[in-house]
Design an enzyme around this catalytic site. Structure first.
Site, mmCIF file in Angstrom:
data_model
loop_
_atom_site.group_PDB
_atom_site.id
_atom_site.type_symbol
_atom_site.label_atom_id
_atom_site.label_comp_id
_atom_site.label_asym_id
_atom_site.label_seq_id
_atom_site.Cartn_x
_atom_site.Cartn_y
_atom_site.Cartn_z
ATOM 1 N N LEU A 72 0.815 -1.214 0.000
ATOM 2 C CA LEU A 72 0.000 0.000 0.000
ATOM 3 C C LEU A 72 0.848 1.264 0.000
ATOM 4 O O LEU A 72 0.313 2.361 -0.176
ATOM 5 C CB LEU A 72 -0.918 0.019 1.231
ATOM 6 N N TYR A 77 2.586 11.353 -11.753
ATOM 7 C CA TYR A 77 2.039 10.438 -10.744
ATOM 8 C C TYR A 77 1.426 9.213 -11.404
ATOM 9 O O TYR A 77 1.718 8.064 -11.031
ATOM 10 C CB TYR A 77 0.991 11.159 -9.893
#
Length: 371
Positions: A54, A104
């Site tokens: 994560l 990103y």
């Protein structure tokens, strides 16, 4: 016992995942966050039977950190496993931004491809989730979640900015994310190498509707009218909103209407499910002696001793129902019966009341008549 590694364990999703996994007796959780070294990551990765990856970067000081924090960190993890002949399933938390052609998005897409390649090369399950906007407790406000920011600001009476009220966002709730993630780990028939996965449920909501809900949650402390929470999204949003209340503002006062009988206070009102109120009644005092055409109520004495009396408005027979706080008994109040409740004990009576509709002073549907 399954040993599970969670990277990004102190993040929004990580905290919720760890909190759920830690309650399981068949799982041992190892946590990695930004404070841990790469050596610790390697040590834990080699012990893990399943990895929830994560960790990532979405608000760096410079764009180069997107590659090092998303692709670089992921590649390091994969290299540790591959070089030690470890075939450990990996679940990667990615983003729908991976579809975008920006630094990103590109870094997230590259991390996805690295995980898929690892799965192909060693023949192990990989689970890549491109998450939309996730909302729920513990998300960081004023960071990358409109829900978290608005809940934080509205609860503190800080203005929010809505550029396009009709814009629609796709949202997933944190509990659904965690349930789906754990389901991937627990699936004994899982056979995934290069598939993208979706959360079990999502919501498409306009920004103006989210704002309206949050404003109504804020005002409910004063109006006492709370949303009926008629669908899962509103219920989840209300839970999320309350999680952002300032810690010095969890409580609020109700207006207590005092008179010679004791006091009465409204507690909760809803547009479709009526309202709840509470009263304290002194010994020997009677409340009520009225009837309704349509309004119905429920009485519940939770302390003291009382008697509830009924009489049909055109009848002569009086019905009596004794009640007390030692044996909880709910009394239904039908329309067409004048009714009262009398404190017959030596201590005050505390009673909870529910009415199926809000009191309307212009149409009270309440008519005085002694039982």
């Amino acid at each position: 016992m399954k040993t599970v590694l969670v990277t990004g364990a102190n993040g929004f999703i990580g905290r919720n995942l760890v909190a759920t996994l830690s309650r399981r007796e068949d799982v041992e959780v190892m946590r990695i966050d930004s404070k841990n070294s790469l050596e610790e990551l390697a040590e834990y990765a080699l012990k893990a039977d399943f990895i929830y990856h994560l960790a990532g970067v979405n608000r760096p000081e410079n764009t180069e950190e997107f590659i090092t924090g998303n692709l670089g960190y992921t590649q390091y993890l994969i290299n540790i496993l591959s070089s030690n002949q470890k075939k450990t399933p990996i679940l990667l938390s990615s983003s729908i931004q991976a579809e975008q052609d920006n630094p990103y998005g590109s870094s997230k897409r590259a991390a996805e491809e690295a995980v898929f390649a690892y799965g192909h090369n060693v023949g192990v399950n990989t689970f890549v989730y491109r998450l939309p906007n996730v909302f729920g407790k513990w998300s960081k406000p004023n960071y990358n979640s409109v829900i978290a920011t608005w809940c934080h600001n509205i609860s503190r009476e800080i203005p929010i900015q809505v550029n396009n009220p009709d814009a629609e966002v796709t949202l997933v709730y944190i509990d659904d994310v965690i349930e789906t993630f754990i389901g991937s780990m627990d699936d004994p028939d899982a056979s995934y190498i290069s598939d993208y996965h979706d959360i079990s449920r999502s919501f498409k909501v306009k920004l103006k509707d989210i704002e309206a809900c949050l404003v109504s949650f804020k005002s409910s402390r004063h109006t006492l009218v709370i949303s009926d929470l008629k669908n899962d999204f509103e219920r989840f949003l209300y839970s999320t909103y309350l999680s952002y209340l300032p810690e010095n503002d969890f409580g609020y006062d109700l207006e207590m209407k005092h008179d010679n009988r004791g006091w009465l206070a409204e507690f909760i009102k809803t547009e479709h499910s009526g309202q709840v109120f509470i009263s304290r009644t002194k010994p020997g005092i009677t409340r009520g002696n009225h009837w309704h055409h349509t309004k119905v109520e429920k009485f519940l004495v939770i302390e003291g001793e009382a008697v509830v009396k009924f009489r049909q408005i055109e009848g002569e027979e009086t019905l009596e129902y004794p009640v007390n706080g030692l044996s909880l008994r709910v009394i239904d109040i039908p329309p067409g019966y004048t009714h009262s409740i009398t404190n017959i004990g030596t201590t005050d009576v505390i009673t909870l009341f529910w009415a199926n509709e809000l009191f309307n002073p212009e149409k009270p549907d309440t008519y005085y008549l002694e039982v």
